[in-house]
Design a protein around this motif. Structure first.
Motif, PDB file in Angstrom:
ATOM      1  N   ALA B 112      -8.790   0.726 -11.361  1.00 32.72           N
ATOM      2  CA  ALA B 112      -8.451   1.939 -10.291  1.00 32.72           C
ATOM      3  C   ALA B 112      -7.077   1.992 -10.224  1.00 32.72           C
ATOM      4  O   ALA B 112      -6.468   3.344 -10.204  1.00 32.72           O
ATOM      5  CB  ALA B 112      -9.122   1.807  -8.834  1.00 32.72           C
ATOM      6  N   GLN B 113      -6.255   0.969 -10.254  1.00 31.87           N
ATOM      7  CA  GLN B 113      -4.949   1.111 -10.305  1.00 31.87           C
ATOM      8  C   GLN B 113      -4.400   1.603 -11.549  1.00 31.87           C
ATOM      9  O   GLN B 113      -3.324   2.371 -11.594  1.00 31.87           O
ATOM     10  CB  GLN B 113      -4.474  -0.525  -9.786  1.00 31.87           C
ATOM     11  CG  GLN B 113      -2.851  -0.470  -9.613  1.00 31.87           C
ATOM     12  CD  GLN B 113      -2.638   0.088  -8.427  1.00 31.87           C
ATOM     13  OE1 GLN B 113      -3.069   0.957  -8.035  1.00 31.87           O
ATOM     14  NE2 GLN B 113      -1.384  -0.385  -7.959  1.00 31.87           N
ATOM     15  N   GLY B 120      -2.887   8.992 -13.623  1.00 29.93           N
ATOM     16  CA  GLY B 120      -2.995   9.980 -12.572  1.00 29.93           C
ATOM     17  C   GLY B 120      -4.414  10.440 -12.413  1.00 29.93           C
ATOM     18  O   GLY B 120      -4.529  11.495 -11.942  1.00 29.93           O
ATOM     19  N   ILE B 121      -5.260   9.312 -12.643  1.00 34.11           N
ATOM     20  CA  ILE B 121      -6.594   9.947 -12.485  1.00 34.11           C
ATOM     21  C   ILE B 121      -7.213   8.893 -11.338  1.00 34.11           C
ATOM     22  O   ILE B 121      -7.333   7.779 -11.288  1.00 34.11           O
ATOM     23  CB  ILE B 121      -7.341   9.722 -13.819  1.00 34.11           C
ATOM     24  CG1 ILE B 121      -7.064  10.884 -14.685  1.00 34.11           C
ATOM     25  CG2 ILE B 121      -8.820   9.742 -13.357  1.00 34.11           C
ATOM     26  CD1 ILE B 121      -7.691  10.914 -15.964  1.00 34.11           C
ATOM     27  N   ALA B 122      -7.944   9.534 -10.519  1.00 33.83           N
ATOM     28  CA  ALA B 122      -8.831   8.632  -9.301  1.00 33.83           C
ATOM     29  C   ALA B 122     -10.182   8.487 -10.005  1.00 33.83           C
ATOM     30  O   ALA B 122     -10.836   9.394 -10.428  1.00 33.83           O
ATOM     31  CB  ALA B 122      -8.913   9.821  -8.187  1.00 33.83           C
ATOM     32  N   LEU B 123     -10.979   7.204  -9.971  1.00 37.05           N
ATOM     33  CA  LEU B 123     -12.197   6.870 -10.577  1.00 37.05           C
ATOM     34  C   LEU B 123     -13.099   7.397  -9.756  1.00 37.05           C
ATOM     35  O   LEU B 123     -14.319   7.376 -10.210  1.00 37.05           O
ATOM     36  CB  LEU B 123     -12.097   5.381 -10.843  1.00 37.05           C
ATOM     37  CG  LEU B 123     -11.310   4.756 -11.883  1.00 37.05           C
ATOM     38  CD1 LEU B 123     -11.439   3.186 -11.863  1.00 37.05           C
ATOM     39  CD2 LEU B 123     -11.730   5.521 -13.142  1.00 37.05           C
ATOM     40  N   LEU B 143      -5.285   5.189  -4.809  1.00 35.13           N
ATOM     41  CA  LEU B 143      -6.331   6.082  -4.848  1.00 35.13           C
ATOM     42  C   LEU B 143      -6.110   7.112  -3.722  1.00 35.13           C
ATOM     43  O   LEU B 143      -6.423   8.221  -4.119  1.00 35.13           O
ATOM     44  CB  LEU B 143      -7.505   5.226  -4.566  1.00 35.13           C
ATOM     45  CG  LEU B 143      -8.254   4.294  -5.783  1.00 35.13           C
ATOM     46  CD1 LEU B 143      -9.125   3.596  -5.142  1.00 35.13           C
ATOM     47  CD2 LEU B 143      -9.036   5.444  -6.562  1.00 35.13           C
ATOM     48  N   LEU B 144      -5.438   6.832  -2.808  1.00 31.27           N
ATOM     49  CA  LEU B 144      -5.313   7.739  -1.629  1.00 31.27           C
ATOM     50  C   LEU B 144      -4.262   9.080  -2.212  1.00 31.27           C
ATOM     51  O   LEU B 144      -4.382  10.003  -2.106  1.00 31.27           O
ATOM     52  CB  LEU B 144      -4.544   7.164  -0.158  1.00 31.27           C
ATOM     53  CG  LEU B 144      -5.555   6.337   0.589  1.00 31.27           C
ATOM     54  CD1 LEU B 144      -4.814   5.835   1.352  1.00 31.27           C
ATOM     55  CD2 LEU B 144      -6.508   7.580   1.419  1.00 31.27           C
ATOM     56  N   ASP B 145      -3.329   8.332  -3.111  1.00 30.23           N
ATOM     57  CA  ASP B 145      -2.342   9.259  -3.489  1.00 30.23           C
ATOM     58  C   ASP B 145      -2.894  10.099  -4.428  1.00 30.23           C
ATOM     59  O   ASP B 145      -2.317  11.296  -4.829  1.00 30.23           O
ATOM     60  CB  ASP B 145      -1.186   8.517  -4.355  1.00 30.23           C
ATOM     61  CG  ASP B 145      -0.424   7.712  -3.494  1.00 30.23           C
ATOM     62  OD1 ASP B 145      -0.434   7.846  -2.059  1.00 30.23           O
ATOM     63  OD2 ASP B 145       0.324   6.698  -3.658  1.00 30.23           O
TER      64      ASP B 145
END
Ligand SMILES: Cc1cc2nc3c(=O)[nH]c(=O)nc-3n(C[C@H](O)[C@H](O)[C@H](O)COP(=O)(O)OP(=O)(O)OC[C@H]3O[C@@H](n4cnc5c(N)ncnc54)[C@H](O)[C@@H]3O)c2cc1C
Ligand code: FES
Lengths: 63, 408
Positions: B112-113, B120-123, B143-145
């Motif tokens: 995720a990190q 710049g991708i959220a899993l 992830l919030l970002d």
């Protein structure tokens, strides 16, 4: 930048990894450790999709 | 004289620059395209940050896959002779298995990190981060970002446990201050809680979340809908080059003295392969290793009290074994279940090699990197025996066959 994914043409931003543009490629660790994300690129098998940055004209085949 | 540094994370970059400042020529090798390692992973959209010292030459996209005496074999059919070697190969996430962890949508916390920072991708949009360690906080924060809804489940109870470590807390105040950056995560954070099963047909749709007792045995449970789960239970050091070079280990890490010298006279080690303590400690160790390799005594020492306390506060507790069922996958590559692993030991396989051959756990493409710590824990084996790999990374066969070119 233009590439093909399983024969379909796609336009991608330079700097993208294969894992970032191809969903469901088996990503687990995203840092090259688990080998869950293996794909074939330009006829080279077993390339880690999370590590490989796409280049102009790449042909990617997922399993 | 060339000093070769393997790994361009906080430890390796600091080692390289320090040795260069002491007047040495340094070759800094990393598998990734850019320097930074895990902590300072660069976004592909940002302008590239490079090492600013003319004596440091950075070889990107290059993996060291074997060490023979003082010759390092590099991908791309190259070899390099090192007069001094600094290993700074870092670590990767440890994951614990649970029913359903092999479903798509279950990732490591580091994944995720890496995807958030690098691409710049959220899993996922609705994500659970579960495991143990302060690392869960930056993961949740990233992830919030990138716009995900996040919940964090910490299996231990650090907010109580830290009170018993006053000296370490003081030693680690710099790191603790860094953690306050993640205050926005607090609202979404719970302790003594873990994901003990994932459910779904084609991908993860729900998870079973359990409150845990002190030993991580599940108490009250409930199911929660999610579209991604990211798990991290500490880190596993990347030991294969150190082991191949004959460096002595201690407690699962490369053993070093105050100068970051390993048991092999011309080899130094720094960063997470010598113990897990975060990026600042890795950087400090890198400075010391770089100076020592260049023959300079800095008179600096690192304070490991905080790092030592981390292993106590965020220890993995045996209760996780009760989360498993007979058909829970242990080795993802070869799809070896707990049942098959037990069958293999029932047939008399007790040493690591025999267990691997009898069960096939650890024989797939990842060579036991993901399951090694788990198998070792379940069967009471030494986890570092899984890092004895003849070749440090699967490499194209062409690299093995070709006449290697000497890298200057
Ligand atoms: C995915 C991930 C994300 C992380 N993110 C954070 C975070 O956001 N915040 C935080 O506080 N901590 C984070 N950590 C913890 C982190 O490991 C440390 O804080 C810090 O990065 C350790 O520094 P290091 O120099 O020891 O190793 P690393 O930063 O891990 O660097 C090691 C480098 O060695 C290279 N390497 C390894 N083997 C070879 C080889 N054979 N050949 C060539 N190159 C090789 C790797 O490519 C890597 O770049 C993360 C860890 C992981 C696994
Ligand atoms: S996702 Fe693990 S190697 Fe690519």
């Amino acid at each position: 930048m233009n590439v093909t994914i399983n024969g379909e043409p796609a336009t991608v931003e330079p700097g993208r990894t294969i894992a970032a543009v191809v969903p469901n490629v088996g990503v687990f660790c995203a840092i090259g450790v688990c080998h869950g994300c293996l794909v074939t690129v330009n006829d080279v098998p077993d390339v880690r999709a999370c590590q490989r940055v796409l280049r102009e004209g790449d042909e990617v085949i997922t399993r | 004289m060339t000093i070769v540094v393997v790994g361009a994370g906080p430890a390796g970059v600091n080692a390289a620059v320090t040795a260069a400042r002491a007047g040495k020529d340094v070759l800094l090798i990393d598998s990734a395209a850019r320097i930074g390692g895990q902590y300072h992973r660069q976004s592909f959209r940002a302008k590239e940050i490079r090492v600013a010292h003319e004596r440091v030459r950075h070889l990107p996209d290059t993996t060291v896959w074997a060490i023979e005496d003082n010759r390092l074999h590099l991908t791309g059919s190259r070899v390099v002779t090192a007069e001094k070697l600094i290993l700074a190969t870092g670590a990767y996430d440890r994951t614990l298995p649970f029913p359903g962890w092999d479903l798509p949508g279950v990732y490591t916390a580091g994944a995720a990190q890496a995807m958030a920072k690098g691409q710049g991708i959220a899993l996922g949009r609705n994500v659970i981060v579960a495991g143990t360690g302060p690392f869960l906080l930056p993961v949740a924060s990233s992830l919030l970002d990138v716009g995900a809804k996040v919940r964090v489940f910490e299996a231990n109870s650090p907010s109580h446990r830290w009170l018993r470590e006053p000296t370490a807390l003081f030693a680690g105040r710099r790191k603790l201050l860094e953690l306050t950056r993640y205050a926005k995560v607090a609202r979404h954070y719970r302790e003594r809680t873990a994901v003990i099963a994932a459910h779904g047909d084609d991908r993860v749709r729900e998870v079973t979340v359990a409150e845990l007792d002190d030993n991580w045995n599940p108490l009250r449970q409930k199911r929660i809908a999610v579209d991604a789960v990211c798990v991290g239970y500490g880190f596993v050091p990347q030991l294969e080059l150190a082991i191949a070079a004959g460096c002595r280990l201690s407690d699962g890490f490369v053993a070093v003295d105050e100068q970051q010298r390993t048991s092999v006279p011309w080899i130094f080690a720094a960063g997470e392969i010598t113990g897990v303590g975060g990026a600042d400690l890795a950087a400090d160790e890198g400075v010391i290793a770089g100076a020592a390799a260049a023959g300079v005594q800095l008179g600096l020492t690192v304070d490991r009290r905080f790092a030592d306390a981390l292993t106590r506060v965020y220890a993995v507790k045996d209760g996780w074994k009760s989360w498993l069922t007979d058909d829970t996958i242990i080795c993802r590559c070869e799809r070896v279940t707990r049942h098959r692993l037990q069958e293999a030991t029932g047939r008399g396989a007790t040493a690591t090699r025999a267990v691997k051959l009898a069960s096939r756990a650890g024989l797939g493409p990842c060579q036991g990197r993901i399951c090694g710590a788990t198998v070792a824990d379940l069967l009471d084996l030494d986890p570092t025996t899984f890092a004895r790999r003849p070749i440090a990374t699967p490499i194209p066969l062409g690299d093995l066959a070709a006449n290697p070119v000497e890298e200057q």
